[in-house]
Scaffold this motif. Structure first.
Motif, PDB file in Angstrom:
ATOM      1  N   MET A 207       0.839  -1.222   0.000  1.00  0.00           N
ATOM      2  CA  MET A 207       0.000   0.000   0.000  1.00  0.00           C
ATOM      3  C   MET A 207       0.869   1.265   0.000  1.00  0.00           C
ATOM      4  N   GLN A 208       1.866   1.210   0.861  1.00  0.00           N
ATOM      5  CA  GLN A 208       2.734   2.395   0.978  1.00  0.00           C
ATOM      6  C   GLN A 208       3.521   2.642  -0.308  1.00  0.00           C
ATOM      7  N   THR A 209       4.010   1.566  -0.939  1.00  0.00           N
ATOM      8  CA  THR A 209       4.776   1.696  -2.175  1.00  0.00           C
ATOM      9  C   THR A 209       3.887   2.329  -3.266  1.00  0.00           C
ATOM     10  N   LYS A 210       2.687   1.816  -3.325  1.00  0.00           N
ATOM     11  CA  LYS A 210       1.743   2.343  -4.320  1.00  0.00           C
ATOM     12  C   LYS A 210       1.498   3.846  -4.094  1.00  0.00           C
ATOM     13  N   TYR A 211       1.364   4.123  -2.829  1.00  0.00           N
ATOM     14  CA  TYR A 211       1.132   5.505  -2.417  1.00  0.00           C
ATOM     15  C   TYR A 211       2.288   6.408  -2.856  1.00  0.00           C
ATOM     16  N   LYS A 212       3.495   5.894  -2.659  1.00  0.00           N
ATOM     17  CA  LYS A 212       4.698   6.659  -3.043  1.00  0.00           C
ATOM     18  C   LYS A 212       4.755   6.861  -4.558  1.00  0.00           C
ATOM     19  N   ILE A 213       4.425   5.776  -5.269  1.00  0.00           N
ATOM     20  CA  ILE A 213       4.443   5.883  -6.742  1.00  0.00           C
ATOM     21  C   ILE A 213       3.465   6.960  -7.213  1.00  0.00           C
ATOM     22  N   LEU A 214       2.291   6.916  -6.598  1.00  0.00           N
ATOM     23  CA  LEU A 214       1.278   7.920  -6.962  1.00  0.00           C
ATOM     24  C   LEU A 214       1.755   9.334  -6.677  1.00  0.00           C
ATOM     25  N   LEU A 215       2.359   9.459  -5.517  1.00  0.00           N
ATOM     26  CA  LEU A 215       2.908  10.775  -5.154  1.00  0.00           C
ATOM     27  C   LEU A 215       3.956  11.228  -6.172  1.00  0.00           C
ATOM     28  N   GLY A 216       4.795  10.296  -6.562  1.00  0.00           N
ATOM     29  CA  GLY A 216       5.846  10.587  -7.555  1.00  0.00           C
ATOM     30  C   GLY A 216       5.241  11.053  -8.855  1.00  0.00           C
ATOM     31  N   ILE A 217       4.201  10.323  -9.292  1.00  0.00           N
ATOM     32  CA  ILE A 217       3.542  10.706 -10.554  1.00  0.00           C
ATOM     33  C   ILE A 217       2.943  12.108 -10.439  1.00  0.00           C
TER      34      ILE A 217
END
Lengths: 164, 347
Positions: free
Chosen positions: A1-11
């Motif tokens: 969940m956290q990784t996905k969250y980070k990816i989204l933030l990056g995008i």
């Protein structure tokens, strides 16, 4: 969940940066296109300044074109038939310019007052009245070298004939 | 119980964080996107004029519209900022059409009825879609949202068949991009009124692009570059350039100058002629003020004692007299007609 969250933030960050970059690019392009002057401070430092009031009076005469008397008109019509220079000495050069419909005198001497007197005498000799000389109009200007030689002198040049 | 409470607390905290981040992103990106869209609307017409056949193709571009009437005489009356780029085809040869021009043109034709957007507007739409999708994903609809909208928008660009692109020819026109078609970027190609002062164009700054230090009104038919001609001893070529830049054709005439001024700035023609020029240069198109006494360290040049580009492409006095007049009028227009630049015209 956290990784996905980070990816989204990056995008999101990337998108933001992209939009900001694009807007900056547009700003820069627009500035270039507008060609806005950077500096509007006068760039020149003329050797001799011309008297503002007299310059404005000349402009007024030029624009309103006061009516000449019959004698002055006759003298003018006769004079403008001649080719330029109408009269030339070492100290001045008189010409008629058809486009602006005015007489122009280049002063080639530092003795401005004396030259103006001589020029006016010449115009009177051609049949003009003093009032007519003012109305023609006759425009004086300083020769480039003369003006440069007067740089630093505390003076204002009057482009009109004496007494106008 | 405690664990459950902690978990609930954690979840609520993370969801709050998400909402905050989303709102920040939206807050920042929406005004920017709006600004960009407005910008596009302002810049788009310029892009249209930039591909005008008059300037890039001398009326011979096969895909574009009719030639404006002024082009045949070499005097352009269009206010397009790209007028300086018209040197490509003075001989009237058909020019190469940059693929990107036609791409944009065909794309505009295709989408004119649908959205009226050009490629950059499409990019903004894509960005908006992307943002919407991201919001949807973050708010928990991940997986449910179809990605078709992005793909749909991508299609026209990525699927464009390359075989339809026009072939590039050997003689390319100047770049059609509006950013590259500014007068400042094409300094040596502007049509100069000095070659035909009596028919000089209006005071559009784009018309008044200088020829830089080259002096001559290059780009105009019969243009003469700065040279060593003293015009039978009329000029002393003691300027730093050592050339006759102001009257290289020896055709300077006060009547012609007044006519030109009347054409390009009728309201102020007499002010220029009787007030500014006599005081600044004594009607000497080759007048150069010693850089030691000039405000601009490049010196003050020509009839209007202007610089050598310090304040932009119009601030050039080191050109032929017709161009000097056009530059002065154009620059003064930029200053709102205030004459602030000229000490001789200030009150």
């Amino acid at each position: 969940m956290q990784t996905k969250y980070k990816i989204l933030l990056g995008i999101l960050g990337f998108v933001l940066l992209f939009v900001i970059g694009l807007s900056f690019q547009k700003l820069i392009l627009e500035r270039g296109a507008n060609d806005t002057p950077i500096n509007i401070v006068p760039q020149d430092n003329p050797p001799v300044l011309y008297n503002t009031e007299k310059s404005e009076k000349l402009e007024y005469i030029f624009q309103t074109r006061p009516t000449l008397s019959a004698d002055d008109k006759f003298a003018k019509d006769k004079l403008i038939q001649k080719s330029n220079p109408l009269y030339e000495t070492e100290e001045f050069y008189i010409e008629y310019l058809s486009a602006p419909d005015e007489f122009m005198v280049e002063i080639k001497s530092k003795e401005i007052g004396k030259v103006k007197e001589e020029v006016e005498t010449w115009f009177v000799d051609q049949g003009f009245s003093n009032d007519g000389i003012c109305k023609l109009p006759v425009v004086f200007y300083l020769n480039y070298e003369v003006a440069e030689s007067l740089r630093g002198v505390d003076m204002e040049f009057d482009p009109l004939p004496l007494g106008c | 119980m405690r664990r459950k409470k902690r978990a609930v607390k954690k979840r609520s905290q993370s969801s709050k964080l998400k909402i905050i981040i989303i709102s920040i992103v939206l807050f920042l990106s929406l005004p920017l996107t709006l600004y960009l869209t407005q910008n596009e609307q302002r810049i788009a017409p310029r892009a249209q004029t930039a591909i005008s056949p008059t300037f890039f193709c001398a009326g011979n571009c096969p895909t574009l519209g009719a030639e404006p009437s002024g082009s045949g005489t070499g005097i352009s009356r269009s206010p397009s900022p790209s007028s300086g780029a018209g040197q490509g085809n003075v001989n009237g040869e058909p020019c190469a059409t940059d693929a990107s021009i036609e791409d944009n043109a065909s794309e505009n034709k295709k989408h004119a009825n649908k959205s009226g957007e050009n490629s950059e507007n499409g990019l903004i739409a894509k960005l908006l879609d992307l943002i919407k999708q991201l919001i949807a994903v973050i708010t928990g609809n991940e997986g449910n949202q179809p990605r078709s909208s992005i793909q749909k928008n991508d299609k026209p660009k990525s699927d464009k068949p390359k075989k339809d692109e026009p072939k590039k020819k050997n003689k390319p026109c100047p770049s059609p991009k509006p950013s590259k078609a500014q007068p400042s970027k094409s300094p040596s190609t502007a049509p100069s009124p000095s070659s035909a002062p009596s028919s000089a164009p209006s005071s559009s700054p784009s018309q008044a692009a200088p020829s830089g230090s080259a002096g001559g009104p290059s780009g105009a038919p019969g243009a003469v570059a700065a040279n060593d001609n003293t015009c039978s001893g009329k000029y002393k070529l003691t300027n730093p350039m050592g050339k006759n830049f102001g009257d290289p054709s020896c055709d300077f005439d006060k009547n012609k100058l007044f006519e030109q001024l009347k054409q390009i700035d009728a309201a102020n023609a007499s002010k220029w002629f009787n007030q500014v020029i006599p005081c600044e240069s004594s009607f000497n198109p080759n007048a150069v003020q010693n850089p030691a006494v000039a405000v601009d360290k490049a010196g003050a040049w020509g009839l209007f004692q202007m610089g050598r580009g310090k304040n932009g492409p119009l601030d050039h006095g080191d050109v032929a007299w017709g161009q000097q007049a056009a530059n002065a009028v154009g620059y003064n227009a930029k200053l709102g007609g205030s004459f602030k630049y000229w000490a001789c015209a200030r009150k």
